[in-house]
Design a protein around this motif. Structure first.
Motif, short mmCIF file in Angstrom:
data_model
loop_
_atom_site.label_atom_id
_atom_site.label_comp_id
_atom_site.label_asym_id
_atom_site.label_seq_id
_atom_site.Cartn_x
_atom_site.Cartn_y
_atom_site.Cartn_z
N VAL A 1 0.93 -1.35 -0.04
CA VAL A 1 -0.06 0.19 -0.04
C VAL A 1 0.88 1.28 0.11
O VAL A 1 1.97 1.16 0.59
CB VAL A 1 -0.99 -0.05 1.42
CG1 VAL A 1 -2.00 -1.13 1.07
CG2 VAL A 1 -0.18 -0.05 2.52
N ASP A 2 0.29 2.44 -0.63
CA ASP A 2 1.21 3.66 -0.90
C ASP A 2 1.66 4.16 0.45
O ASP A 2 2.76 4.64 0.65
CB ASP A 2 0.18 4.61 -1.45
CG ASP A 2 0.32 4.31 -3.12
OD1 ASP A 2 0.80 3.36 -3.27
OD2 ASP A 2 -0.78 4.79 -3.52
N SER A 3 0.93 4.08 1.67
CA SER A 3 1.27 4.67 2.72
C SER A 3 2.33 4.02 3.52
O SER A 3 3.02 4.54 4.40
CB SER A 3 0.07 4.56 3.92
OG SER A 3 -0.32 3.22 4.27
N LYS B 1 4.94 2.84 1.41
CA LYS B 1 5.84 2.80 0.24
C LYS B 1 7.13 3.73 0.74
O LYS B 1 6.75 4.89 1.39
CB LYS B 1 5.48 3.10 -0.91
CG LYS B 1 6.13 3.08 -2.03
CD LYS B 1 5.37 3.69 -3.37
CE LYS B 1 4.41 3.00 -3.77
NZ LYS B 1 3.79 3.48 -4.99
N THR C 1 11.41 4.71 -0.86
CA THR C 1 12.14 4.80 -1.90
C THR C 1 13.80 4.69 -1.52
O THR C 1 14.07 5.64 -0.86
CB THR C 1 12.03 5.69 -2.82
OG1 THR C 1 10.72 5.87 -3.42
CG2 THR C 1 12.75 5.63 -4.12
N VAL D 1 11.68 0.77 -5.14
CA VAL D 1 10.60 0.99 -4.09
C VAL D 1 10.53 -0.32 -3.03
O VAL D 1 10.59 -1.05 -3.36
CB VAL D 1 9.21 1.08 -4.77
CG1 VAL D 1 8.06 1.06 -3.69
CG2 VAL D 1 8.95 2.21 -5.79
N TYR E 1 8.62 -1.51 0.90
CA TYR E 1 7.66 -1.40 1.69
C TYR E 1 7.82 -1.70 3.20
O TYR E 1 8.68 -2.65 3.41
CB TYR E 1 6.46 -2.38 1.18
CG TYR E 1 5.84 -1.91 -0.07
CD1 TYR E 1 4.79 -0.95 -0.14
CD2 TYR E 1 6.56 -2.45 -1.34
CE1 TYR E 1 4.45 -0.56 -1.44
CE2 TYR E 1 6.02 -1.89 -2.46
CZ TYR E 1 4.98 -1.05 -2.63
OH TYR E 1 4.53 -0.74 -3.89
#
Length: 528
Positions: free
Chosen positions: A386-388, A390, A392, A398, A400
């Protein structure tokens, strides 16, 4: 304590907060306890309640067990890794961390209900006293231990002890009884179980636990492999549950450039602390692949996270356990230990990899089974990406957070060839016992090395027939031809690996098993 006493635990749920205050009385932080303080009232109240339960409860209770169970429940209500360790359990739990214990220095198996010596550690007390491989120990300090339903735990109780103390044993060797005294000494617990060259330029190191000796072991193994031409390294941390953070950091010093962030820790009462690599890495030009799975935890995740977040290598396997909490040991006056979570740790990109906790300790510890049931061990669970969560890396990769280290390359759990018959053989320890029996009566003297053994030893139809007969006669495992044929390749591999283990210990077993390991294959492919 009687099983019916489980019903008492809900009755004392309201005491948990009281116990939390009561614990403060026992902490040995150099602070004196004011017996007239408010906490003294809670101490007396708890003592009164336990005394009433002891006198009036419908069944007999064990006050010590009740009290310690209540403490454990209290701590697990806070987080899954804070824990209470009773004094009698503390020494055993510390052995793995120290990387040694007081004992005689043998590896053993219980064969035909008799303690049989599988290996004698070089220069150990048993070695110096003349104990030999395949000796049978039939008496320890006057206690006959042959044909009495012997257990591994009882053997350890008999043979382990403080360094410098004697233990008298009677050994049966080729029909002759030999009495000898062994003076216990420090026996090392090696955390590196295998280190060898997978190919001409790819080395392999398997680390089972991070003890205080692990960094030294790693450096010795890596230097030896470099001398054999290692230009790439497969670092196997599968099933490594963690251990000493300092050893993990020291190992990363050999891999990461000087000044590279490794891990940061912070908590409500602990200021943020960032650890960096501190020396020029002697493996700086060695490409690295790290193997992890759902049992890789804590310090293993710190290593994998630091290598992944710094774009220093490739992480291969399945999502790791997800332990991102740091514990501090606080000794109590009675010799027991409070292992208290004091901070969280974060990978260099800022990820917390601690998986969610709903205060259900058993549910938390059964997470690996849930992963198996929901199919996560066979395919990546996209709901975790999920983006929250993520982040880099400096190289643009990317990654997590939120529940373990997600590998760069996912490799599904290999269940090909598994069957109920095969699992019965595993759980009954048939492979180990049969291999001991085989080597005891056949030997392996014609093989000069594990490489020679791997090339030339064949699992013949006669050997397999003997194995099937052994499983039936010794362990009452009914032969199932269909399942046997389905699992034949696994059975042949396990028989060969366990026979190799009898002479070359873990190195022998992993050398054989790794030839058919999909994660190893993928690592070699990536590094090439």
């Amino acid at each position: 304590m009687n099983n019916s006493n489980k019903a008492i635990y809900p009755l004392i749920g309201s005491l948990l907060v009281v116990v939390g205050i009561f614990l403060g009385i026992f902490l040995t932080n150099g602070k004196s306890v004011n017996k007239s303080s408010v906490s003294g009232k809670y101490e007396q109240k708890l003592a009164d309640i336990i005394e009433v339960l002891d006198k009036e409860y419908v069944d007999t209770i064990d006050k010590k067990v009740l009290f310690e169970k209540t403490i454990a429940d209290l701590l697990h209500g806070l987080d899954p890794h804070s824990n209470y360790i009773a004094a009698e359990d503390l020494a055993a739990m510390s052995e793995g961390i120290q990387g040694k214990f007081g004992g005689v220095g043998i590896r053993f198996t219980i064969y035909d209900d008799t303690l049989s010596v599988v290996n004698v550690i070089d220069k150990s007390p048993a070695f110096r006293s003349g104990v030999q491989k395949f000796d049978q120990i039939i008496n320890v300090d006057g206690e006959d231990i042959a044909n009495v339903g012997l257990s591994n735990s009882h053997v350890r109780e008999l043979l382990k002890g403080e360094e410098g103390t004697p233990v008298n044993v009677t050994i049966l060797r080729k029909g002759e009884e030999i009495e000898m005294e062994i003076i216990r000494g420090a026996v090392p617990i090696e955390s590196i179980s295998a280190a060898y060259m997978l190919t001409d330029d790819i080395g392999y190191i398997r680390l089972g636990q991070f003890s205080m000796q692990s960094a030294n072991e790693f450096y010795v193994a890596a230097i030896n492999l470099k001398s054999q031409g290692m230009k790439n390294l497969v670092f196997d941390l599968r099933y490594n549950g963690g251990g000493v953070l300092g050893s993990a950091v020291s190992i990363l010093d050999a891999i990461l450039d000087e000044g590279t962030p490794i891990v940061s820790t912070k908590g409500k009462n602990s200021p943020e602390r960032v650890l960096y690599s501190e020396s020029k890495p002697f493996l700086g030009h060695v490409d690295v692949a790290v193997l992890i799975n759902s049992s890789s935890a804590s310090a293993s995740e710190i290593v994998a996270g630091a290598i992944q977040d710094n774009d220093r290598g490739t992480i291969i396997g399945r999502r790791s356990f997800g332990k991102g909490l740091v514990q501090q040991d606080i000794q109590l006056k009675d010799g027991s230990n409070l292992r208290l979570t004091v901070s969280r740790y974060y990978t260099p990109t800022g990820r917390s990899i601690q998986k969610p906790y709903t205060e259900d300790y058993e549910d938390y510890m059964m997470d690996e089974l849930k992963r198996y049931e929901n199919g996560e061990l066979y395919a990546v669970d996209s709901s975790l990406l999920v983006d929250s969560l993520k982040y880099t890396t400096p190289g643009g990769k990317v990654v997590y957070g939120g529940g373990g280290i997600m590998p760069d390359i996912f490799v599904p759990l290999d269940t090909a060839g598994s069957s109920t018959y095969y699992r019965k053989l595993q759980y009954a320890n048939v492979f180990n016992e049969f291999s001991f029996h085989y080597v005891r009566f056949n030997g392996l003297s014609e093989y000069q090395s594990v490489q020679d053994f791997d090339r030339n030893f064949k699992v013949t139809p006669k050997l397999l027939a003997d194995f099937k007969e052994f499983a039936t006669k010794k362990h009452d495992i009914i032969f199932n031809e269909k399942e046997y044929n389905h699992s034949l390749n696994r059975i042949k591999l396990a028989v060969k690996a366990e026979i190799a283990r009898q002479k070359w210990l873990e190195l022998g077993a992993y050398y054989v098993f790794n030839k058919d390991d999909e994660e190893i294959r993928k690592a070699i492919e990536v590094l090439r």
